[in-house]
Design a protein around this motif. Structure first.
Motif, PDB file in Angstrom:
ATOM      1  N   MET A 400       1.085  -1.107  -0.079  1.00 17.80           N
ATOM      2  CA  MET A 400       0.378  -0.224  -0.370  1.00 17.80           C
ATOM      3  C   MET A 400       0.726   1.199   0.291  1.00 17.80           C
ATOM      4  O   MET A 400       1.726   1.242   0.425  1.00 17.80           O
ATOM      5  N   PRO A 401       0.182   2.304  -0.863  1.00 19.36           N
ATOM      6  CA  PRO A 401       0.677   3.668  -0.692  1.00 19.36           C
ATOM      7  C   PRO A 401       0.883   4.341   1.028  1.00 19.36           C
ATOM      8  O   PRO A 401       0.072   3.509   1.819  1.00 19.36           O
ATOM      9  N   ARG A 402       0.754   5.722   0.922  1.00 17.46           N
ATOM     10  CA  ARG A 402       0.313   6.234   2.077  1.00 17.46           C
ATOM     11  C   ARG A 402      -1.147   6.741   2.070  1.00 17.46           C
ATOM     12  O   ARG A 402      -1.862   6.655   1.367  1.00 17.46           O
ATOM     13  N   MET A 403      -1.241   6.405   3.993  1.00 15.96           N
ATOM     14  CA  MET A 403      -2.782   7.387   3.448  1.00 15.96           C
ATOM     15  C   MET A 403      -3.106   8.570   2.840  1.00 15.96           C
ATOM     16  O   MET A 403      -3.721   8.673   2.625  1.00 15.96           O
ATOM     17  N   LYS A 404      -1.926   9.025   3.251  1.00 17.20           N
ATOM     18  CA  LYS A 404      -2.115  10.852   2.634  1.00 17.20           C
ATOM     19  C   LYS A 404      -2.277  10.902   1.235  1.00 17.20           C
ATOM     20  O   LYS A 404      -2.491  11.748   0.912  1.00 17.20           O
ATOM     21  N   ASP A 405      -1.478  10.129   0.357  1.00 17.89           N
ATOM     22  CA  ASP A 405      -1.659   9.892  -0.823  1.00 17.89           C
ATOM     23  C   ASP A 405      -3.377  10.037  -1.166  1.00 17.89           C
ATOM     24  O   ASP A 405      -3.627  10.227  -2.240  1.00 17.89           O
ATOM     25  N   LYS A 427     -10.757   2.891   3.830  1.00 10.59           N
ATOM     26  CA  LYS A 427     -10.612   2.392   4.728  1.00 10.59           C
ATOM     27  C   LYS A 427      -9.794   0.813   4.848  1.00 10.59           C
ATOM     28  O   LYS A 427      -9.310   0.602   5.368  1.00 10.59           O
ATOM     29  N   ARG A 428     -10.307   0.368   3.523  1.00  5.64           N
ATOM     30  CA  ARG A 428      -8.905  -0.759   3.296  1.00  5.64           C
ATOM     31  C   ARG A 428      -7.567  -0.272   3.130  1.00  5.64           C
ATOM     32  O   ARG A 428      -7.082  -1.005   4.035  1.00  5.64           O
ATOM     33  N   MET A 429      -7.419   0.479   3.729  1.00  4.13           N
ATOM     34  CA  MET A 429      -5.863   0.815   3.648  1.00  4.13           C
ATOM     35  C   MET A 429      -5.340   1.454   4.932  1.00  4.13           C
ATOM     36  O   MET A 429      -4.647   0.558   5.632  1.00  4.13           O
ATOM     37  N   LYS A 430      -6.713   1.765   5.936  1.00  5.18           N
ATOM     38  CA  LYS A 430      -6.766   1.813   7.171  1.00  5.18           C
ATOM     39  C   LYS A 430      -6.219   0.235   7.782  1.00  5.18           C
ATOM     40  O   LYS A 430      -4.828   0.081   8.871  1.00  5.18           O
ATOM     41  N   VAL A 431      -6.618  -0.494   7.647  1.00  6.80           N
ATOM     42  CA  VAL A 431      -6.810  -1.424   8.273  1.00  6.80           C
ATOM     43  C   VAL A 431      -5.516  -2.447   7.826  1.00  6.80           C
ATOM     44  O   VAL A 431      -5.081  -2.878   8.469  1.00  6.80           O
ATOM     45  N   ALA A 432      -5.058  -1.934   6.456  1.00  4.29           N
ATOM     46  CA  ALA A 432      -4.062  -2.744   5.819  1.00  4.29           C
ATOM     47  C   ALA A 432      -3.259  -2.350   6.410  1.00  4.29           C
ATOM     48  O   ALA A 432      -1.833  -3.212   6.981  1.00  4.29           O
ATOM     49  N   LYS A 433      -2.904  -1.110   7.270  1.00  3.08           N
ATOM     50  CA  LYS A 433      -1.720  -0.598   7.690  1.00  3.08           C
ATOM     51  C   LYS A 433      -1.547  -1.062   9.133  1.00  3.08           C
ATOM     52  O   LYS A 433      -0.831  -1.428   9.702  1.00  3.08           O
ATOM     53  N   PHE A 434      -2.730  -1.298   9.389  1.00  6.05           N
ATOM     54  CA  PHE A 434      -3.092  -2.279  10.594  1.00  6.05           C
ATOM     55  C   PHE A 434      -2.383  -2.817  10.953  1.00  6.05           C
ATOM     56  O   PHE A 434      -1.421  -3.997  11.854  1.00  6.05           O
TER      57      PHE A 434
END
Lengths: 482, 101
Positions: A400-405, A427-434
């Motif tokens: 994943m890229p950065r959330m802020k992207d 939401k997908r990216m937030k949980v992927a980062k988690f």
């Protein structure tokens, strides 16, 4: 004051200035450096949990010394209920911060010291228990955050402490004075020592006659002159420093587990804070008792709290791409629960089968076999749990890229198109980062080694299991003659 | 059960400024060792802050470098005391004292 609030702890931290080095810089204020701040904020949450009336049974105990309410992290277990609530505290705290309860090692260390100083005073006529009880009463009255330091740097593993070329690889006595002792040496992998008021230092292992200068247990204030902390530093530390907004991170407020290498350069310890000095015979017992407690808590319960978070995140990841009802996904999530709850069951069993040790001391310690089973089970199970999290979370967990992207006017719309599924891309990216935090972070090896690497539990199994009894049972059923 | 855990240390600066701190027993001994032997104050890591330290009759006389007003000296001592787990205490009879010059 018997219970400090989270704010009072943070106020203390504003004024505590231990000598801390982190990622190439000397840290002037623990709350202003983003890496050390995450550790302090996690500790503040431990205080906050004790403030919440709904956690009272788990987080608050009654001091056996004064009868006052105290934070359970400073409690000496006096019965089975105390042991059970201790492991429940490990569960609750790890569910709440997703990293160490940095008061946890200190808690298990003080239970070991309580048991062993009682034994030494009984056997040797020393005054260590009296010293320890007074120090503990002080720590309880001021609700101090106490970390624990056990693991020496150890140097060349083929050699005993006194044979090491560099004697500082083990904490040791330099001088005995009328008012105290002077110590030097190195302890490693010390979780949360930087943001604690004090650290309870134990010997790193069993010692033999002739190794008296390494036989030490004492409490030290975290800013004692001569004490330096060199923090761990890794990709997650760098990311935290560079991100600009902690919401980018997998565990925004509390981060990864933060440890440091503690270097003692002729640190003075008043006698009132010394709980073992030279009595080699009792070092092995002190360490074993610590391990007994810590394997139930750190192994059996704390990592179950982590697993709860990982399972929750994994289920969200499945829902966000619309695969939550696929049978093999459900099966893998059930496997994650199986590994996790088996360890929790072992921790509960270790508490329920706990007993007074030594007899007459009033100190209760968990059952050794079940505690070791809890730790060994989760050491292996945790890898399976994070494997399934990475499996179900998908490649996005590491690509994943950065959330802020997502907010970038040019690439943001592309990313929203690319990663929107059964839920929006954010939401997908937030949980992927988690899930990245867990499955590609520091927790795998941390769980493996914390409370002792699995080889130590396997060794304890060989000591604690009556294999002859099992052979006899089998022979009897087979009607086999000796 | 009552535990006699505290030792009260009075910090005196000039003629009018004083404050009591309660620390666990041995705190004063640690301060003496660190100030006299190591020329170091807990919580302060730059060398040269402690310009002189002498111990006489349960009183530690400290000389700090720089020309600081009394309030600033008290702030330094507040940080130093808190860094050895000694906290402000109203009242109580001080057994030990630290004078700052």
């Amino acid at each position: 004051m018997a219970l400090k609030t989270a704010q009072q702890y943070l106020d203390d931290m504003e004024k505590l200035v231990p000598r801390v080095y982190c990622g190439g810089k000397w840290v002037k204020n623990l709350l202003e450096n983003p890496v050390t701040r995450s550790m302090v904020m996690a500790n503040s949450m431990i205080y906050a949990l004790a403030e919440d009336p709904k956690n009272k049974e788990v987080m608050v105990a009654t001091s056996h010394l004064t009868g006052e309410p105290i934070n359970r992290n400073l409690n000496v277990a006096r019965n089975i209920h105390d042991l059970d609530m201790r492991q429940e505290m490990a569960l609750l705290t790890s569910q709440s911060v997703g990293t160490c309860n940095y008061r946890c090692v200190g808690c298990d260390a003080l239970n070991s010291v309580a048991a062993t100083t009682w034994e030494m005073d009984r056997d040797l006529g020393t005054q260590y228990e009296a010293n320890f009880n007074k120090w503990l009463a002080y720590a309880q009255a001021n609700d101090l955050a106490v970390s624990g330091a056990i693991t020496d740097a150890k140097g060349d593993r083929r050699k005993r402490p006194s044979q090491q070329e560099e004697v500082d690889t083990f904490v040791h006595l330099v001088e005995k004075r009328p008012d105290g002792i002077v110590v030097r040496g190195i302890k490693v992998s010390q979780s949360g020592a930087i943001g604690s008021h004090e650290t309870l230092v134990l010997p790193g292992g069993a010692l033999r006659e002739g190794e008296e200068k390494f036989a030490l247990a004492f409490a030290v204030q975290n800013s004692a002159p001569g004490l330096t902390y060199i923090c761990q530093y890794n990709a997650y530390s760098a990311e935290r420093e560079a991100c600009g907004d902690v919401c980018e991170l997998g565990n925004p407020l509390y981060g990864q587990r933060e440890t440091s290498t503690m270097v003692f350069d002729n640190v003075f310890i008043p006698w009132e804070r010394v709980f073992l000095c030279g009595e080699t015979k009792y070092c092995g017992r002190m360490v074993t008792r610590f391990a007994k407690a810590h394997r139930m808590n750190c192994g059996g319960a704390c990592k179950v709290g982590f697993a709860d978070l990982i399972i929750g995140g994994t289920m969200l990841a499945a829902e966000y791409i619309g695969v939550e009802k696929v049978p093999h996904i459900q099966e893998k999530i059930i496997d994650m629960v199986r590994f996790s709850e088996t360890s929790h069951a072992c921790a509960i069993a270790a508490a329920m089968r706990g007993r007074e040790e030594p007899k007459g001391s009033g100190v209760y310690l968990p059952d050794d076999l079940f505690g070791n089973a809890a730790k060994l089970n989760i050491a292996h199970g945790f890898w399976e749990i994070i494997k399934n999290a990475g499996d179900i979370g998908g490649g996005l967990v590491v690509t994943m890229p950065r959330m802020k992207d997502l907010d970038d006017p040019e690439v943001g719309p592309m990313l929203k198109k690319a990663f929107g599924a059964a839920a929006p891309a954010d939401k997908r990216m937030k949980v992927a980062k988690f899930l990245q935090h867990w499955s590609a972070g520091l927790h795998g090896p941390g769980t493996w080694h914390g409370a002792g690497a699995p080889q130590t539990q396997r060794f304890m199994f060989t000591v604690l299991t009556d294999f002859d009894a099992k052979k006899k049972m089998a022979k009897k059923l087979m009607q086999m003659e000796d | 059960m009552q535990f006699d855990t505290d030792e009260i240390i009075q910090v005196r600066i000039g003629k009018s400024l004083s404050r009591n701190y309660a620390g666990y027993k041995g705190t004063f001994a640690a301060l003496i060792y660190n100030c006299v032997e190591k020329k170091a104050l807990p919580g302060f890591h730059e060398k040269g802050l402690v310009a002189g330290a002498e111990m006489e009759n349960e009183t530690l006389s400290l000389r700090l470098s720089g020309n600081r007003p009394d309030d600033a000296l008290m702030e330094i001592m507040d940080i130093a005391l808190r860094n050895v787990s000694a906290f402000p205490r109203e009242g109580g009879e001080a057994r030990f004292s630290i004078t700052i010059g």
